[in-house]
Design a protein around this motif. Structure first.
Motif, mmCIF file in Angstrom:
data_model
loop_
_atom_site.group_PDB
_atom_site.id
_atom_site.type_symbol
_atom_site.label_atom_id
_atom_site.label_comp_id
_atom_site.label_asym_id
_atom_site.label_seq_id
_atom_site.Cartn_x
_atom_site.Cartn_y
_atom_site.Cartn_z
ATOM 1 N N ASP A 7 -42.350 -15.187 29.770
ATOM 2 C CA ASP A 7 -40.914 -15.418 30.737
ATOM 3 C C ASP A 7 -40.400 -14.160 31.941
ATOM 4 O O ASP A 7 -39.726 -13.954 32.163
ATOM 5 C CB ASP A 7 -39.719 -16.179 29.980
ATOM 6 C CG ASP A 7 -40.580 -17.587 29.820
ATOM 7 O OD1 ASP A 7 -41.675 -18.295 30.439
ATOM 8 O OD2 ASP A 7 -40.340 -18.705 28.552
ATOM 9 N N LEU A 8 -39.673 -13.723 30.643
ATOM 10 C CA LEU A 8 -39.376 -11.848 30.664
ATOM 11 C C LEU A 8 -40.212 -11.264 31.639
ATOM 12 O O LEU A 8 -39.395 -10.938 32.204
ATOM 13 C CB LEU A 8 -39.493 -11.696 29.353
ATOM 14 C CG LEU A 8 -38.790 -10.305 29.546
ATOM 15 C CD1 LEU A 8 -36.820 -10.445 30.026
ATOM 16 C CD2 LEU A 8 -38.429 -9.320 27.838
ATOM 17 N N ALA A 9 -41.042 -11.202 31.561
ATOM 18 C CA ALA A 9 -42.440 -10.812 32.851
ATOM 19 C C ALA A 9 -41.536 -11.524 33.922
ATOM 20 O O ALA A 9 -41.857 -10.272 34.674
ATOM 21 C CB ALA A 9 -43.681 -10.326 32.625
ATOM 22 N N GLU A 10 -42.406 -12.833 33.656
ATOM 23 C CA GLU A 10 -41.686 -13.371 35.481
ATOM 24 C C GLU A 10 -40.677 -13.151 35.374
ATOM 25 O O GLU A 10 -40.496 -12.719 37.377
ATOM 26 C CB GLU A 10 -42.517 -14.832 34.859
ATOM 27 C CG GLU A 10 -43.634 -14.766 35.377
ATOM 28 C CD GLU A 10 -44.038 -15.829 34.811
ATOM 29 O OE1 GLU A 10 -43.245 -17.395 35.095
ATOM 30 O OE2 GLU A 10 -45.404 -16.623 33.863
ATOM 31 N N ALA A 11 -39.659 -13.098 34.970
ATOM 32 C CA ALA A 11 -38.539 -12.703 35.742
ATOM 33 C C ALA A 11 -38.351 -11.679 35.519
ATOM 34 O O ALA A 11 -37.507 -10.996 36.945
ATOM 35 C CB ALA A 11 -36.949 -12.885 34.207
ATOM 36 N N ILE A 12 -38.620 -10.400 35.552
ATOM 37 C CA ILE A 12 -38.514 -8.702 36.157
ATOM 38 C C ILE A 12 -39.437 -9.194 37.368
ATOM 39 O O ILE A 12 -38.633 -7.903 37.795
ATOM 40 C CB ILE A 12 -39.420 -8.061 34.566
ATOM 41 C CG1 ILE A 12 -38.145 -8.215 33.203
ATOM 42 C CG2 ILE A 12 -39.738 -6.588 35.462
ATOM 43 C CD1 ILE A 12 -39.095 -7.287 32.370
ATOM 44 N N ILE A 13 -40.181 -9.445 37.206
ATOM 45 C CA ILE A 13 -41.271 -9.104 38.540
ATOM 46 C C ILE A 13 -40.544 -10.123 39.688
ATOM 47 O O ILE A 13 -40.221 -9.337 40.789
ATOM 48 C CB ILE A 13 -42.808 -9.713 38.250
ATOM 49 C CG1 ILE A 13 -43.666 -9.195 37.418
ATOM 50 C CG2 ILE A 13 -43.972 -10.022 39.914
ATOM 51 C CD1 ILE A 13 -44.858 -9.263 36.967
ATOM 52 N N ALA A 14 -39.710 -11.676 39.599
ATOM 53 C CA ALA A 14 -39.386 -11.811 40.371
ATOM 54 C C ALA A 14 -37.918 -10.991 40.927
ATOM 55 O O ALA A 14 -37.641 -11.306 41.779
ATOM 56 C CB ALA A 14 -38.715 -12.893 39.921
ATOM 57 N N TYR A 15 -37.289 -10.613 40.270
ATOM 58 C CA TYR A 15 -35.914 -9.493 40.070
ATOM 59 C C TYR A 15 -36.310 -8.244 41.026
ATOM 60 O O TYR A 15 -35.921 -8.140 42.093
ATOM 61 C CB TYR A 15 -35.325 -9.178 38.677
ATOM 62 C CG TYR A 15 -33.794 -8.132 39.265
ATOM 63 C CD1 TYR A 15 -32.516 -8.827 39.088
ATOM 64 C CD2 TYR A 15 -33.709 -6.953 39.404
ATOM 65 C CE1 TYR A 15 -31.560 -7.618 38.880
ATOM 66 C CE2 TYR A 15 -32.777 -5.974 39.721
ATOM 67 C CZ TYR A 15 -31.747 -6.498 39.547
ATOM 68 O OH TYR A 15 -30.771 -6.254 39.825
ATOM 69 N N GLN A 16 -37.497 -7.672 40.701
ATOM 70 C CA GLN A 16 -37.656 -6.127 41.624
ATOM 71 C C GLN A 16 -38.392 -6.963 42.785
ATOM 72 O O GLN A 16 -37.849 -5.882 43.950
ATOM 73 C CB GLN A 16 -38.932 -5.554 40.785
ATOM 74 C CG GLN A 16 -38.910 -5.096 39.265
ATOM 75 C CD GLN A 16 -40.335 -4.194 38.853
ATOM 76 O OE1 GLN A 16 -40.791 -4.812 38.185
ATOM 77 N NE2 GLN A 16 -40.578 -3.149 39.168
ATOM 78 N N LYS A 17 -38.849 -8.172 43.137
ATOM 79 C CA LYS A 17 -39.516 -8.523 44.453
ATOM 80 C C LYS A 17 -37.905 -8.603 45.111
ATOM 81 O O LYS A 17 -38.264 -8.288 46.371
ATOM 82 C CB LYS A 17 -40.287 -9.790 44.312
ATOM 83 C CG LYS A 17 -41.617 -9.336 43.446
ATOM 84 C CD LYS A 17 -43.270 -10.394 43.805
ATOM 85 C CE LYS A 17 -44.374 -10.088 43.555
ATOM 86 N NZ LYS A 17 -44.860 -11.117 43.633
ATOM 87 N N LYS A 18 -37.143 -9.635 43.913
ATOM 88 C CA LYS A 18 -36.376 -10.011 45.081
ATOM 89 C C LYS A 18 -35.079 -8.868 45.537
ATOM 90 O O LYS A 18 -34.645 -8.570 46.635
ATOM 91 C CB LYS A 18 -35.108 -10.730 44.494
ATOM 92 C CG LYS A 18 -34.009 -11.089 44.989
ATOM 93 C CD LYS A 18 -33.159 -12.450 43.856
ATOM 94 C CE LYS A 18 -31.953 -12.753 44.745
ATOM 95 N NZ LYS A 18 -31.322 -13.914 43.730
#
Length: 64
Positions: A7-18
């Motif tokens: 979940d943390l990794a997915e949140a990190i990736i989503a933030y980076q993309k956004k």
């Protein structure tokens, strides 16, 4: 990989993309080395509680 880490990794990736942030910017912003940041993001390393707090704080904020 544990669900919490995933979940943390997915949140990190989503933030980076956004916000169009590089791994270097993310590592610097969370005060984690780039190598360690990569390992956390890829699920190879479980972050310490301080690192988790730092990363969660970073992704909860809007960039400058």
């Amino acid at each position: 990989m544990s669900q919490e880490l995933n979940d943390l990794a997915e949140a990190i990736i989503a933030y980076q993309k956004k916000y169009d942030k590089t791994d270097g910017e993310m590592a610097f912003g969370s005060r984690i080395s780039v190598e360690k940041y990569h390992a956390i993001k890829s699920g190879e390393l479980m972050p310490t509680s301080d690192e988790q707090t730092s990363l969660k704080s970073l992704i909860a904020s809007k960039p400058n």
